[in-house]
Motif scaffolding. Structure first.
Motif, PDB file in Angstrom:
ATOM      1  N   SER A   1       9.910 -38.594 -32.002  1.00 16.70           N
ATOM      2  CA  SER A   1      11.351 -38.344 -31.922  1.00 16.70           C
ATOM      3  C   SER A   1      12.050 -38.923 -33.151  1.00 16.70           C
ATOM      4  O   SER A   1      11.526 -39.815 -33.811  1.00 16.70           O
ATOM      5  CB  SER A   1      11.930 -38.968 -30.657  1.00 16.70           C
ATOM      6  OG  SER A   1      11.787 -40.345 -30.667  1.00 16.70           O
ATOM      7  N   GLN A   2      13.241 -38.397 -33.424  1.00 18.31           N
ATOM      8  CA  GLN A   2      13.989 -38.872 -34.577  1.00 18.31           C
ATOM      9  C   GLN A   2      14.596 -40.236 -34.288  1.00 18.31           C
ATOM     10  O   GLN A   2      15.080 -40.481 -33.185  1.00 18.31           O
ATOM     11  CB  GLN A   2      15.103 -37.871 -34.914  1.00 18.31           C
ATOM     12  CG  GLN A   2      14.568 -36.514 -35.322  1.00 18.31           C
ATOM     13  CD  GLN A   2      15.676 -35.524 -35.544  1.00 18.31           C
ATOM     14  OE1 GLN A   2      16.663 -35.517 -34.825  1.00 18.31           O
ATOM     15  NE2 GLN A   2      15.521 -34.679 -36.532  1.00 18.31           N
ATOM     16  N   LYS A   3      14.567 -41.093 -35.290  1.00 17.68           N
ATOM     17  CA  LYS A   3      15.067 -42.434 -35.078  1.00 17.68           C
ATOM     18  C   LYS A   3      15.652 -42.984 -36.370  1.00 17.68           C
ATOM     19  O   LYS A   3      15.098 -42.761 -37.448  1.00 17.68           O
ATOM     20  CB  LYS A   3      13.932 -43.340 -34.615  1.00 17.68           C
ATOM     21  CG  LYS A   3      14.368 -44.679 -34.048  1.00 17.68           C
ATOM     22  CD  LYS A   3      13.169 -45.543 -33.682  1.00 17.68           C
ATOM     23  CE  LYS A   3      12.392 -44.984 -32.528  1.00 17.68           C
ATOM     24  NZ  LYS A   3      11.310 -45.902 -32.089  1.00 17.68           N
ATOM     25  N   GLU A   5      16.911 -46.730 -37.815  1.00 16.54           N
ATOM     26  CA  GLU A   5      16.854 -48.146 -37.485  1.00 16.54           C
ATOM     27  C   GLU A   5      17.620 -48.983 -38.498  1.00 16.54           C
ATOM     28  O   GLU A   5      17.374 -48.883 -39.704  1.00 16.54           O
ATOM     29  CB  GLU A   5      15.395 -48.611 -37.418  1.00 16.54           C
ATOM     30  CG  GLU A   5      14.614 -48.010 -36.263  1.00 16.54           C
ATOM     31  CD  GLU A   5      13.189 -48.520 -36.183  1.00 16.54           C
ATOM     32  OE1 GLU A   5      12.560 -48.314 -35.133  1.00 16.54           O
ATOM     33  OE2 GLU A   5      12.707 -49.101 -37.171  1.00 16.54           O
ATOM     34  N   TYR A  25      14.394 -44.648 -41.350  1.00 15.91           N
ATOM     35  CA  TYR A  25      14.458 -43.476 -40.473  1.00 15.91           C
ATOM     36  C   TYR A  25      13.083 -42.841 -40.344  1.00 15.91           C
ATOM     37  O   TYR A  25      12.213 -42.996 -41.206  1.00 15.91           O
ATOM     38  CB  TYR A  25      15.480 -42.462 -40.977  1.00 15.91           C
ATOM     39  CG  TYR A  25      15.217 -41.917 -42.357  1.00 15.91           C
ATOM     40  CD1 TYR A  25      15.710 -42.570 -43.488  1.00 15.91           C
ATOM     41  CD2 TYR A  25      14.497 -40.742 -42.537  1.00 15.91           C
ATOM     42  CE1 TYR A  25      15.476 -42.068 -44.751  1.00 15.91           C
ATOM     43  CE2 TYR A  25      14.273 -40.231 -43.798  1.00 15.91           C
ATOM     44  CZ  TYR A  25      14.764 -40.897 -44.903  1.00 15.91           C
ATOM     45  OH  TYR A  25      14.531 -40.398 -46.156  1.00 15.91           O
TER      46      TYR A  25
END
Lengths: 114, 115
Positions: A1-3, A5, A25
């Motif tokens: 999933s896209q994240k 931080e 990211y």
């Protein structure tokens, strides 16, 4: 999933030092990345934008780097001042459905001590 | 030169009610985006309006709807309010259709509390 931080812990530094904030990211291919400043009870204020083909951008005491290989942006404030104390948000703009939808990190709080 | 203005600044509602928030964009801007910001989190994109039409939408249910008027101002409507809708609602405006590299100008938001 896209994240996206950003350090959730506050960054405490002494006045005059350089503050460095990190934005990492995953699973994104952003066309560009933006940094915003947000003070308590206020809306975010745009600071800098850097495109995927740019390595570095400067504005007065601010500098942003963008490494698409490392999937990381660094935001530097040189000669920091107590007035620089705020939350700093990074935002990625990736293509979605024909438009660039901005996705924000949760922000990092910077506290500059006199 | 007035920036982005939002009203009201604070609002308290109860579960199940409906709410309308308002936004006037920065002078000369034609695109309005709405965001939800929970405490300690970054703004989350709800939708964007350009030329009086919803152009893009984030991952929000249909209870969230909006409108843009000919003068570019905008409204955000939320129906059947839930406790989880408590947040700061931010409006942002940008220029020239909100093109890919246009920075957004934010208002100071409406703080919505659901009891």
């Amino acid at each position: 999933s896209q994240k996206i931080e950003q350090n959730s812990e506050a960054l405490n530094i002494q006045e005059g030092k350089t503050a460095t904030l990190t934005c990492n990211y995953t699973n994104y291919s952003p066309a560009y990345l933006q940094w915003y400043r947000q003070d308590p009870g206020r809306g975010p204020v745009f600071l800098l934008l850097i495109r995927e083909n740019e390595k570095e951008k400067r504005k007065e005491r601010l500098k942003v780097t963008f490494d698409t290989t490392l999937k990381q942006s660094l935001f530097h404030i040189t000669a920091s001042q107590p007035a620089d104390s705020a939350t700093y948000l990074c935002a990625l703009n990736a293509l979605s459905g024909g438009s660039y939808i901005p996705t924000f990190g949760r922000g990092t709080s910077l506290i500059v001590h006199p | 030169d007035a920036g982005v203005t939002q009203s009201p600044t604070h609002l308290i509602k109860t579960r199940g009610q409906q709410v309308t928030l308002r936004c006037s964009p920065k002078s000369g801007h034609d695109t309005v985006s709405w965001y939800q910001q929970a405490l300690g989190q970054g703004p989350q994109f709800i939708f964007q309006y350009y030329e009086e039409e919803e152009r893009q939408r984030g991952n929000f249910p249909d209870r969230f709807s909006g409108h843009q008027f000919p003068n570019y101002s905008s409204e955000l409507n939320v129906n059947a309010l839930l406790l989880g809708d408590s947040a700061l609602y931010l409006c942002a405006s940008s220029l020239a259709g909100g093109g890919s590299n246009q920075p957004q100008h934010f208002g100071d938001g409406t703080r919505l509390s659901i009891l």
